[in-house]
Motif scaffolding. Structure first.
Motif, PDB file in Angstrom:
ATOM      1  N   CYS A 172      -7.076  20.787  26.806  1.00 17.43           N
ATOM      2  CA  CYS A 172      -7.448  21.324  25.495  1.00 17.43           C
ATOM      3  C   CYS A 172      -7.551  20.181  24.489  1.00 17.43           C
ATOM      4  O   CYS A 172      -6.600  19.414  24.316  1.00 17.43           O
ATOM      5  N   HIS A 173      -8.701  20.078  23.842  1.00 15.38           N
ATOM      6  CA  HIS A 173      -8.934  18.990  22.897  1.00 15.38           C
ATOM      7  C   HIS A 173      -9.551  19.547  21.625  1.00 15.38           C
ATOM      8  O   HIS A 173     -10.494  20.324  21.664  1.00 15.38           O
ATOM      9  N   LEU A 174      -9.004  19.132  20.495  1.00 13.73           N
ATOM     10  CA  LEU A 174      -9.513  19.556  19.191  1.00 13.73           C
ATOM     11  C   LEU A 174      -9.163  18.467  18.187  1.00 13.73           C
ATOM     12  O   LEU A 174      -8.057  17.936  18.200  1.00 13.73           O
ATOM     13  N   ASP A 175     -10.104  18.128  17.313  1.00 19.37           N
ATOM     14  CA  ASP A 175      -9.916  17.009  16.393  1.00 19.37           C
ATOM     15  C   ASP A 175      -8.620  17.114  15.603  1.00 19.37           C
ATOM     16  O   ASP A 175      -7.914  16.136  15.421  1.00 19.37           O
ATOM     17  N   HIS A 176      -8.317  18.322  15.092  1.00 19.19           N
ATOM     18  CA  HIS A 176      -7.134  18.496  14.242  1.00 19.19           C
ATOM     19  C   HIS A 176      -6.029  19.255  14.965  1.00 19.19           C
ATOM     20  O   HIS A 176      -5.158  19.834  14.331  1.00 19.19           O
ATOM     21  N   MET A 177      -6.054  19.260  16.293  1.00 18.69           N
ATOM     22  CA  MET A 177      -5.080  20.013  17.067  1.00 18.69           C
ATOM     23  C   MET A 177      -4.090  19.046  17.699  1.00 18.69           C
ATOM     24  O   MET A 177      -4.432  18.336  18.642  1.00 18.69           O
ATOM     25  N   CYS A 178      -2.881  18.992  17.166  1.00 19.21           N
ATOM     26  CA  CYS A 178      -1.902  18.046  17.683  1.00 19.21           C
ATOM     27  C   CYS A 178      -0.777  18.736  18.449  1.00 19.21           C
ATOM     28  O   CYS A 178       0.132  18.076  18.945  1.00 19.21           O
ATOM     29  N   ASN A 179      -0.819  20.074  18.546  1.00 16.17           N
ATOM     30  CA  ASN A 179       0.172  20.799  19.337  1.00 16.17           C
ATOM     31  C   ASN A 179      -0.346  22.214  19.609  1.00 16.17           C
ATOM     32  O   ASN A 179      -1.466  22.558  19.240  1.00 16.17           O
ATOM     33  N   ILE A 180       0.490  23.027  20.224  1.00 11.19           N
ATOM     34  CA  ILE A 180       0.069  24.367  20.612  1.00 11.19           C
ATOM     35  C   ILE A 180      -0.177  25.250  19.390  1.00 11.19           C
ATOM     36  O   ILE A 180      -0.952  26.206  19.446  1.00 11.19           O
ATOM     37  N   ARG A 181       0.434  24.899  18.282  1.00 10.73           N
ATOM     38  CA  ARG A 181       0.233  25.633  17.042  1.00 10.73           C
ATOM     39  C   ARG A 181      -1.226  25.544  16.586  1.00 10.73           C
ATOM     40  O   ARG A 181      -1.750  26.472  15.971  1.00 10.73           O
ATOM     41  N   GLY A 182      -1.880  24.435  16.879  1.00  7.51           N
ATOM     42  CA  GLY A 182      -3.277  24.276  16.505  1.00  7.51           C
ATOM     43  C   GLY A 182      -4.206  25.214  17.250  1.00  7.51           C
ATOM     44  O   GLY A 182      -5.334  25.459  16.827  1.00  7.51           O
ATOM     45  N   ILE A 183      -3.750  25.760  18.371  1.00  6.97           N
ATOM     46  CA  ILE A 183      -4.552  26.697  19.153  1.00  6.97           C
ATOM     47  C   ILE A 183      -4.256  28.132  18.752  1.00  6.97           C
ATOM     48  O   ILE A 183      -5.153  28.928  18.496  1.00  6.97           O
ATOM     49  N   VAL A 184      -2.981  28.483  18.680  1.00  3.25           N
ATOM     50  CA  VAL A 184      -2.609  29.892  18.520  1.00  3.25           C
ATOM     51  C   VAL A 184      -2.182  30.267  17.108  1.00  3.25           C
ATOM     52  O   VAL A 184      -2.015  31.446  16.803  1.00  3.25           O
ATOM     53  N   GLY A 185      -1.975  29.284  16.220  1.00  5.01           N
ATOM     54  CA  GLY A 185      -1.550  29.605  14.867  1.00  5.01           C
ATOM     55  C   GLY A 185      -0.035  29.711  14.743  1.00  5.01           C
ATOM     56  O   GLY A 185       0.714  29.184  15.571  1.00  5.01           O
ATOM     57  N   ASP A 186       0.430  30.432  13.731  1.00  7.54           N
ATOM     58  CA  ASP A 186       1.850  30.460  13.384  1.00  7.54           C
ATOM     59  C   ASP A 186       2.620  31.685  13.879  1.00  7.54           C
ATOM     60  O   ASP A 186       3.820  31.783  13.654  1.00  7.54           O
ATOM     61  N   SER A 187       1.953  32.620  14.529  1.00  7.35           N
ATOM     62  CA  SER A 187       2.622  33.857  14.931  1.00  7.35           C
ATOM     63  C   SER A 187       3.706  33.596  15.966  1.00  7.35           C
ATOM     64  O   SER A 187       3.490  32.900  16.962  1.00  7.35           O
ATOM     65  N   LEU A 188       4.887  34.181  15.741  1.00  6.42           N
ATOM     66  CA  LEU A 188       5.973  34.062  16.703  1.00  6.42           C
ATOM     67  C   LEU A 188       5.868  35.111  17.810  1.00  6.42           C
ATOM     68  O   LEU A 188       6.615  35.064  18.785  1.00  6.42           O
ATOM     69  N   LEU A 189       4.934  36.058  17.653  1.00  5.11           N
ATOM     70  CA  LEU A 189       4.768  37.108  18.656  1.00  5.11           C
ATOM     71  C   LEU A 189       3.799  36.711  19.761  1.00  5.11           C
ATOM     72  O   LEU A 189       3.697  37.397  20.775  1.00  5.11           O
ATOM     73  N   ILE A 190       3.091  35.601  19.569  1.00  7.84           N
ATOM     74  CA  ILE A 190       2.020  35.244  20.485  1.00  7.84           C
ATOM     75  C   ILE A 190       2.530  35.036  21.910  1.00  7.84           C
ATOM     76  O   ILE A 190       1.854  35.325  22.878  1.00  7.84           O
ATOM     77  N   PHE A 191       3.778  34.551  22.045  1.00 12.87           N
ATOM     78  CA  PHE A 191       4.339  34.290  23.373  1.00 12.87           C
ATOM     79  C   PHE A 191       5.509  35.216  23.693  1.00 12.87           C
ATOM     80  O   PHE A 191       6.405  34.837  24.429  1.00 12.87           O
ATOM     81  N   GLN A 192       5.476  36.417  23.159  1.00 16.26           N
ATOM     82  CA  GLN A 192       6.618  37.323  23.310  1.00 16.26           C
ATOM     83  C   GLN A 192       6.863  37.744  24.756  1.00 16.26           C
ATOM     84  O   GLN A 192       7.999  38.101  25.116  1.00 16.26           O
ATOM     85  N   ASN A 193       5.829  37.701  25.601  1.00 20.13           N
ATOM     86  CA  ASN A 193       5.993  38.069  27.012  1.00 20.13           C
ATOM     87  C   ASN A 193       5.841  36.882  27.957  1.00 20.13           C
ATOM     88  O   ASN A 193       5.851  37.060  29.177  1.00 20.13           O
ATOM     89  N   LEU A 194       5.714  35.687  27.405  1.00 20.45           N
ATOM     90  CA  LEU A 194       5.429  34.511  28.226  1.00 20.45           C
ATOM     91  C   LEU A 194       6.637  34.118  29.071  1.00 20.45           C
ATOM     92  O   LEU A 194       7.732  33.903  28.550  1.00 20.45           O
ATOM     93  N   ARG A 195       6.406  33.991  30.381  1.00 19.92           N
ATOM     94  CA  ARG A 195       7.466  33.593  31.304  1.00 19.92           C
ATOM     95  C   ARG A 195       7.225  32.212  31.908  1.00 19.92           C
ATOM     96  O   ARG A 195       8.166  31.539  32.304  1.00 19.92           O
ATOM     97  N   LYS A 196       5.956  31.836  31.990  1.00 20.09           N
ATOM     98  CA  LYS A 196       5.638  30.508  32.543  1.00 20.09           C
ATOM     99  C   LYS A 196       4.565  29.856  31.690  1.00 20.09           C
ATOM    100  O   LYS A 196       3.551  30.467  31.370  1.00 20.09           O
ATOM    101  N   LEU A 197       4.776  28.590  31.331  1.00 17.34           N
ATOM    102  CA  LEU A 197       3.806  27.829  30.558  1.00 17.34           C
ATOM    103  C   LEU A 197       3.568  26.491  31.244  1.00 17.34           C
ATOM    104  O   LEU A 197       4.511  25.744  31.515  1.00 17.34           O
ATOM    105  N   ARG A 198       2.304  26.207  31.492  1.00 19.31           N
ATOM    106  CA  ARG A 198       1.900  24.927  32.085  1.00 19.31           C
ATOM    107  C   ARG A 198       0.903  24.262  31.133  1.00 19.31           C
ATOM    108  O   ARG A 198      -0.117  24.860  30.778  1.00 19.31           O
ATOM    109  N   VAL A 199       1.205  23.054  30.701  1.00 19.62           N
ATOM    110  CA  VAL A 199       0.334  22.302  29.793  1.00 19.62           C
ATOM    111  C   VAL A 199      -0.042  21.006  30.492  1.00 19.62           C
ATOM    112  O   VAL A 199       0.832  20.207  30.847  1.00 19.62           O
ATOM    113  N   GLN A 200      -1.353  20.816  30.693  1.00 18.26           N
ATOM    114  CA  GLN A 200      -1.799  19.664  31.486  1.00 18.26           C
ATOM    115  C   GLN A 200      -3.037  19.022  30.879  1.00 18.26           C
ATOM    116  O   GLN A 200      -3.960  19.704  30.428  1.00 18.26           O
TER     117      GLN A 200
END
Length: 313
Positions: A172-200
């Motif tokens: 994932c590449h974006l000029d002003h995206m320096c972390n996962i917040r740049g993709i999904v925004g500020d919501s704390l509910l976005i990963f409420q069911n997330l059990r596995k995360l792989r960032v590569q």
């Protein structure tokens, strides 16, 4: 052919007897065209409105579906792995209101497109969706998503991501995206069911999580894998406007497996001097992270820890 027929399975065929698909089959529930060499769906398919399960997997020659699937109003399960990818993915969701299972690989760039419809009425309970990257699915999880993007994602993707158990962010590449917040925004509910995360291969990430997200938004996370993100210096970092969180007991309460590999510039997990409880942590693997000197572990941390693996060659 009896009108009572409920299942049809065709495999490795290149054309169909028009007589077969010219009949009305009011009781047909399952139709599999897996691994067929067809270029378009049989014209008679428009009469199969009762089909609940349709398998189009590995129909790599399929070029046209428009005008056919729209008539299968009872469709509940759709399998399109390694098949037709010319549709706008969200259109599939909005069209089939009864769809509960979707196994579909989509390579078009609709992640950032907004649609007027909402997913709140969509009944998906199982899905495997890959957008813009090689397919990687884990059958352990019912809801899987893997994306590659260079733009912030749209509302419909965020809504679907809230249901995702297994998420992979790949290149994932974006000029002003320096972390996962740049993709999904500020919501704390976005990963409420997330059990596995792989960032590569997200080289533009300077860090991964904000303090607030780490403290409150990853309560179900069990597996965290971070690989080949060469720009990342810290995994949890304070975002602009955040205040330092004193109580670290809520961080990663269910995380069992932590794997960090080939992170050339990673120097710390979080702020120096901070120690985390890691109440569920079982296994840590650190490979080729030459600048990472320590993890936030204290004497009373990770009491269930059973294995630590590492490699710095």
């Amino acid at each position: 052919m009896s009108s009572e027929t409920s299942d049809f399975v065709f495999r490795h065929v290149h054309s169909f007897n028009r007589y077969i698909f010219g009949h009305k089959l009011p009781n047909l529930k399952v139709l599999s065209l897996r691994s067929s060499g067809i270029r378009e769906l049989p014209p008679g398919l428009i009469g199969f409105g009762t089909v609940n399960i349709l398998d189009l997997s590995n129909t790599i020659s399929l070029q046209k579906v428009s005008g056919y699937l729209e008539n299968i109003h009872a469709l509940q399960e759709l399998y399109m792995i390694n098949s037709f990818s010319g549709w706008e993915f969200p259109f599939l969701l909005f069209m089939f209101s009864k769809l509960t299972r979707l196994y579909h690989i989509e390579n078009v760039e609709y992640l950032s497109h907004e649609f007027s419809s909402s997913l709140t009425e969509i009944n998906l309970i199982e899905f495997c969706i890959t957008v813009g990257s090689p397919a990687y699915f884990d059958s352990t999880y019912q809801t899987n998503m893997q994306i590659t993007t260079s733009k912030p994602i749209s509302t419909w993707v965020k809504e679907l991501m809230q249901r995702t158990e297994n998420l992979s962010l790949f290149s994932c590449h974006l000029d002003h995206m320096c972390n996962i917040r740049g993709i999904v925004g500020d919501s704390l509910l976005i990963f409420q069911n997330l059990r596995k995360l792989r960032v590569q291969l997200c080289h533009g990430f300077k860090d991964l999580f904000s303090i607030t997200l780490a403290a409150q938004g990853l309560q179900q996370l069990e597996i965290l894998e971070i690989i080949d993100c060469h720009g990342m210096k810290q995994i949890v970092a304070m975002a602009e406007g955040e205040e330092q969180v004193v109580d670290k007991k809520g961080w990663f309460p269910n995380l069992m497996y932590l794997s960090i590999e080939n992170m050339l510039n990673l120097t710390s997990f979080c702020q120096d001097g901070v120690l985390l409880d890691w109440p569920s942590l079982i296994c840590i693997t650190i490979k080729l992270c030459l600048r990472l000197k320590r993890l936030p572990l204290g004497i009373q941390s990770a009491l269930k820890l059973d294995m630590i693996g590492g490699e710095n060659e």
